[in-house]
Design a protein around this motif. Structure first.
Motif, PDB file in Angstrom:
ATOM      1  N   ASP A   1      12.889   3.514 -10.185  1.00  0.00           N
ATOM      2  CA  ASP A   1      11.537   2.845 -11.187  1.00  0.00           C
ATOM      3  C   ASP A   1      10.241   3.473 -10.674  1.00  0.00           C
ATOM      4  OD1 ASP A   1      13.314   1.415 -12.202  1.00  0.00           O
ATOM      5  OD2 ASP A   1      12.998  -0.399 -11.110  1.00  0.00           O
ATOM      6  N   ASN A   2      10.080   3.930  -9.114  1.00  0.00           N
ATOM      7  CA  ASN A   2       8.811   4.268  -8.817  1.00  0.00           C
ATOM      8  C   ASN A   2       8.583   5.900  -8.600  1.00  0.00           C
ATOM      9  OD1 ASN A   2       7.244   2.036  -7.820  1.00  0.00           O
ATOM     10  ND2 ASN A   2       9.449   1.379  -7.462  1.00  0.00           N
ATOM     11  N   MET A   3       9.720   6.590  -8.736  1.00  0.00           N
ATOM     12  CA  MET A   3       9.886   8.055  -8.334  1.00  0.00           C
ATOM     13  C   MET A   3      10.190   8.960  -9.708  1.00  0.00           C
ATOM     14  SD  MET A   3       8.218   8.127  -5.232  1.00  0.00           S
ATOM     15  CE  MET A   3       8.623   9.680  -4.847  1.00  0.00           C
ATOM     16  N   GLU A   4      10.229   8.151 -10.881  1.00  0.00           N
ATOM     17  CA  GLU A   4      10.585   8.688 -11.833  1.00  0.00           C
ATOM     18  C   GLU A   4      10.122  10.210 -12.452  1.00  0.00           C
ATOM     19  OE1 GLU A   4      11.581   7.719 -16.724  1.00  0.00           O
ATOM     20  OE2 GLU A   4      10.622   6.311 -15.404  1.00  0.00           O
ATOM     21  N   ALA A   5       8.704  10.256 -12.067  1.00  0.00           N
ATOM     22  CA  ALA A   5       7.836  11.509 -12.411  1.00  0.00           C
ATOM     23  C   ALA A   5       8.379  12.858 -11.351  1.00  0.00           C
ATOM     24  CB  ALA A   5       6.389  11.367 -12.122  1.00  0.00           C
TER      25      ALA A   5
ATOM     26  N   PHE B   1      10.028   4.682   0.921  1.00  0.00           N
ATOM     27  CA  PHE B   1      10.281   3.294   1.318  1.00  0.00           C
ATOM     28  C   PHE B   1      10.062   2.330   0.333  1.00  0.00           C
ATOM     29  CE2 PHE B   1       8.351   6.030   4.958  1.00  0.00           C
ATOM     30  CZ  PHE B   1       9.096   5.954   5.714  1.00  0.00           C
ATOM     31  N   ALA B   2      11.081   1.194   0.790  1.00  0.00           N
ATOM     32  CA  ALA B   2      10.865   0.022  -0.268  1.00  0.00           C
ATOM     33  C   ALA B   2      10.900  -1.322   0.704  1.00  0.00           C
ATOM     34  CB  ALA B   2      12.278   0.280  -1.061  1.00  0.00           C
ATOM     35  N   PRO B   3      10.469  -2.411  -0.106  1.00  0.00           N
ATOM     36  CA  PRO B   3      10.469  -3.509   0.858  1.00  0.00           C
ATOM     37  C   PRO B   3      11.802  -4.096   1.126  1.00  0.00           C
ATOM     38  CG  PRO B   3       9.156  -3.471  -1.323  1.00  0.00           C
ATOM     39  CD  PRO B   3       9.978  -2.363  -1.395  1.00  0.00           C
TER      40      PRO B   3
ATOM     41  N   ASP C   1       0.800  -1.303   0.184  1.00  0.00           N
ATOM     42  CA  ASP C   1       0.078   0.062  -0.035  1.00  0.00           C
ATOM     43  C   ASP C   1       0.957   1.122  -0.101  1.00  0.00           C
ATOM     44  OD1 ASP C   1      -2.266  -1.550   0.251  1.00  0.00           O
ATOM     45  OD2 ASP C   1      -2.382  -1.487   2.057  1.00  0.00           O
ATOM     46  N   VAL C   2       1.970   1.400   0.835  1.00  0.00           N
ATOM     47  CA  VAL C   2       2.966   2.400   0.827  1.00  0.00           C
ATOM     48  C   VAL C   2       3.464   2.440  -0.400  1.00  0.00           C
ATOM     49  CG1 VAL C   2       4.910   3.261   2.091  1.00  0.00           C
ATOM     50  CG2 VAL C   2       3.138   2.202   3.453  1.00  0.00           C
ATOM     51  N   VAL C   3       3.845   1.598  -0.998  1.00  0.00           N
ATOM     52  CA  VAL C   3       4.738   1.760  -2.188  1.00  0.00           C
ATOM     53  C   VAL C   3       3.674   2.308  -3.305  1.00  0.00           C
ATOM     54  CG1 VAL C   3       5.873   0.708  -4.262  1.00  0.00           C
ATOM     55  CG2 VAL C   3       6.364   0.219  -1.884  1.00  0.00           C
ATOM     56  N   ARG C   4       2.452   1.642  -3.465  1.00  0.00           N
ATOM     57  CA  ARG C   4       1.525   2.274  -4.408  1.00  0.00           C
ATOM     58  C   ARG C   4       1.083   3.869  -4.105  1.00  0.00           C
ATOM     59  NH1 ARG C   4      -1.606  -1.416  -3.544  1.00  0.00           N
ATOM     60  NH2 ARG C   4      -2.999  -0.399  -2.069  1.00  0.00           N
TER      61      ARG C   4
END
Length: 694
Positions: free
Chosen positions: A351-355, A320-322, A229-232
């Protein structure tokens, strides 16, 4: 009662002293003393006149009765002395009667002292028992408010609970065993589902779990968010908060950690020291394995506290990452290798914060960095006097800004051993990493953090860094395989790095040209950080211009420091903070009730021997780094706690390490020890605080 007992003790001692004063005077006068003593004994032996009798008073009365009998016997012996007792002098030794009297006087004095000690011990025991009972009662009330119960009978530990339900309704009651620190009053916390604590149990007191096994600790609260949930949500917020490159700083400073709350101080110190010296750029803390809301809250609040000190919340991000400490691709059947965290964490962030990552350049840091001054990476703007080139770096190619395919980095001592690995199996057949010459390997691929690279290149290198590492570990198990994996990925992506030696100091070797040490050791204008009682940085020494008197931007405190100190040693180690005994009762150094570190000896650097052969150079370097890190750490703690605790914190400078040094002649050659200088008063010239022997 305490007043009366103190009065007995004082007056009893005074009586013996009075007897001693009258040695050598006439029998008549001594008899007068005995009469006065009798009155004193009557006063001392009559507690009922003053306060009600207690068991402790009865013990006192018994002892005083025995003392009265002894003094009565002494009275008779005094009366039997036929002449005045002369004072002892050379050639005039005391008689047998006098010697016997002296012995009995000493015995009486010892009895009074022993009685006083027994009373003190009993009073302390009574006080501690009363305080313990009060604490237990407070804990019971608090437990009831939390919907819990203090475990019964007394001294029952959380480990007796074997399921989450029991654990989450219990409070530890070990108030007198298994300590200090005692766990009595600490709420019980369960292990994560399907896991056990390192103790072997599924339930432990929160005080123990937070300190010793935080990564396994779950919460008794219903978790509203999973890590997924946090990553999403992080990714969704990044898309909504898309930034333009024009509005972003040029540099993004990134570092990766796991979620051991005991090590949180190091990330706080890194961020605080960088902002304190005015380091430009965005800061991205990548925290892996923070599985519980409590852990994520702790990390986020720590970073926010530092950012608020410098009004820099808009520049600080916690991603935060797993957890990722095993990798099924390595064929080890789940063998834990914590450096997996680094490559995985950087890749996950990119990968997740590119924007929202619109910085041109990214730099990877290690968590155990302290900033002394801002990092400079646009090498084309620097004068040759402001850099130290690595031995194999081209003298004509280094003057450039960071650009695609042209990173900048710090020299590390890994060498070129990676070239003997199974490169086609790791990087792929035909990969550029399989065709690197030995000369180019030394020139471009012997680097480590800080490494500056364009964000586009970081995305490419991070992928290979993550993919190659588990393949390497199928056959190679050295701790540094993670760095070799990075090197192979950089070679595969043809990142021809300009490598410098001056970005940091960390090495405590005897090599005179290592890292940025020449700047410190060859410039007499730089201060003695031990004697000056403050770390060398641009904030503490604004009068020193790094352009004319350069010093390394980073202290990398990756080792324990244990320099010689006259007949002993002095110590500091990051591994002892929150894991050793420097903190009170197992607390976290960032807590408001925990003390600051003690100041190192003022003469620690002066105590090091200077030798032409540089055999003792490593000892001098350890002394310098120890003072630099301890003063930096204390400066951070004061600033952090002023903000977090609103000034209400423990200001004592008493935290310290007590582990023993290695008794090796190689680590501590005796020829590197100086004799302690003496002042007129016979004290050490530097005002040192403590010693440790071999």
């Amino acid at each position: 009662e305490m007043c009366i007992r103190d009065r007995r003790r004082v007056r009893g001692s005074a009586f013996v002293a009075m007897i001693r004063q009258f040695r050598g005077v006439s029998v008549t006068r001594l008899l007068l003393v005995v009469v006065v003593a009798g009155l004193a004994l009557w006063f001392l032996a009559g507690p009922s006149t003053w306060v009600p009798s207690t068991p402790a008073d009865s013990a006192v009365d018994t002892s005083l009765s025995q003392l009265e009998a002894l003094l009565t016997e002494m009275e008779g012996k005094i009366q039997s002395v036929p002449r005045p007792m002369p004072r002892p002098s050379p050639g005039n030794e005391p008689s047998g009667e006098e010697t016997d009297l002296n012995a009995q006087l000493k015995a009486a004095e010892r009895q009074i002292e022993a009685l006083a000690e027994d009373e003190d011990d009993q009073e302390q025991d009574d006080k501690e028992a009363k305080e313990r009972e009060q604490k237990i009662e407070r804990d019971r009330k608090q437990a009831r408010k939390m919907g819990r119960n203090v475990l019964a009978p007394l001294n029952t530990g959380c480990y007796t609970c074997t399921n989450r339900e029991c654990c989450c309704r219990s409070v530890d009651s070990r108030y007198t065993i298994h300590g200090p620190p005692y766990f009595g009053g600490s709420p019980c916390v369960p292990a994560l589902p399907g896991k056990k604590f390192t103790s072997g149990g599924v339930c432990e007191p929160e005080l123990w779990a937070t300190r010793m096994d935080a990564n396994t600790m779950a919460s008794c609260e219903i978790e509203e968010e999973t890590m997924e949930d946090v990553v999403r949500k992080q990714k969704a917020r990044a898309r909504e908060a898309v930034r333009s490159a024009a509005g972003s700083p040029d540099l993004n400073l990134m570092w990766v950690t796991d979620c051991q709350l005991q090590l949180e101080w190091s990330s706080v110190l890194l961020l605080w020291s960088a902002l304190n010296v005015g380091q430009p750029g965005d800061f991205s803390r990548i925290a892996t394995g923070c599985e519980t809301a409590k852990q994520r809250k702790f990390v986020s609040e720590a970073m926010e506290t530092v950012a608020e000190i410098f009004n820099a919340k808009h520049r600080v991000t916690v991603h935060f990452a797993p957890a990722h400490v095993t990798d099924e691709r390595d064929g080890t059947k789940g063998e834990v290798y914590t450096p997996y965290t680094k490559a995985f964490g950087v890749k996950h962030y990119l990968d997740n914060m590119e924007a929202v990552i619109k910085n041109r350049v990214g730099v990877i840091l290690d968590p155990d960095f302290v900033f002394n001054r801002p990092l400079e990476y646009q090498m084309d703007l620097l004068d040759p006097s402001q850099v130290i080139l690595a031995e194999h770096t081209s003298r004509t190619e280094w003057r450039h800004d960071v650009s695609d395919g042209k990173p900048v980095g710090q020299l590390y001592g890994l060498g070129t051993g990676w070239q003997s690995y199974e490169l086609e199996e790791i990087c792929g057949k035909g990969s550029p990493c399989t065709r690197v010459s030995d000369a180019d390997a030394w020139r471009y691929f012997t680097m480590g953090p800080p490494i500056f690279m364009t964000m586009g290149d970081w995305r490419k290198v991070a992928q290979g860094w993550y993919d190659y590492l588990p393949v390497i570990r199928r056959k190679h198990k050295d701790w540094m395989e993670e760095m070799r994996s990075y090197t192979m990925s950089a070679a595969h992506n043809q990142q021809r790095t300009s490598i410098f030696a001056h970005f940091m100091i960390s090495d405590k070797s005897n090599s005179p040209m290592d890292e940025g040490w020449p700047w410190i050791e060859q410039n007499p204008r730089l201060p003695d950080v031990c004697r000056s009682k403050k770390a060398l940085n641009v904030k503490n020494f604004p009068e020193i211009d790094p352009k004319t008197d350069p010093y390394p931007p980073i202290l990398h405190y990756c080792s324990a420091y244990e320099p010689e100190y006259y007949e002993g040693h002095y110590f500091w180690s990051k591994y002892q903070i929150n894991f050793g005994n420097a903190q009170l009762h197992g607390g976290n150094i960032l807590d408001c009730d925990q003390p600051l570190y003690e100041d190192p000896p003022l003469d620690l650097l002066e105590a090091q021997r200077f030798d032409r052969g540089n055999e003792c150079l490593g000892e001098r370097r350890q002394a310098w780094m120890l003072c630099q890190i301890q003063y930096s750490l204390n400066d951070m703690l004061v600033s952090f706690k002023e903000k977090k605790c609103a000034g209400n914190y423990n200001k004592q400078r008493v935290a310290k390490h007590t582990f023993d040094p290695r008794p090796s002649e190689q680590d501590h050659p005796r020829r590197c020890r100086k004799e302690r200088p003496q002042t007129r008063g016979g004290t050490d010239a530097g005002g040192a605080t403590r010693l440790r022997g071999m």
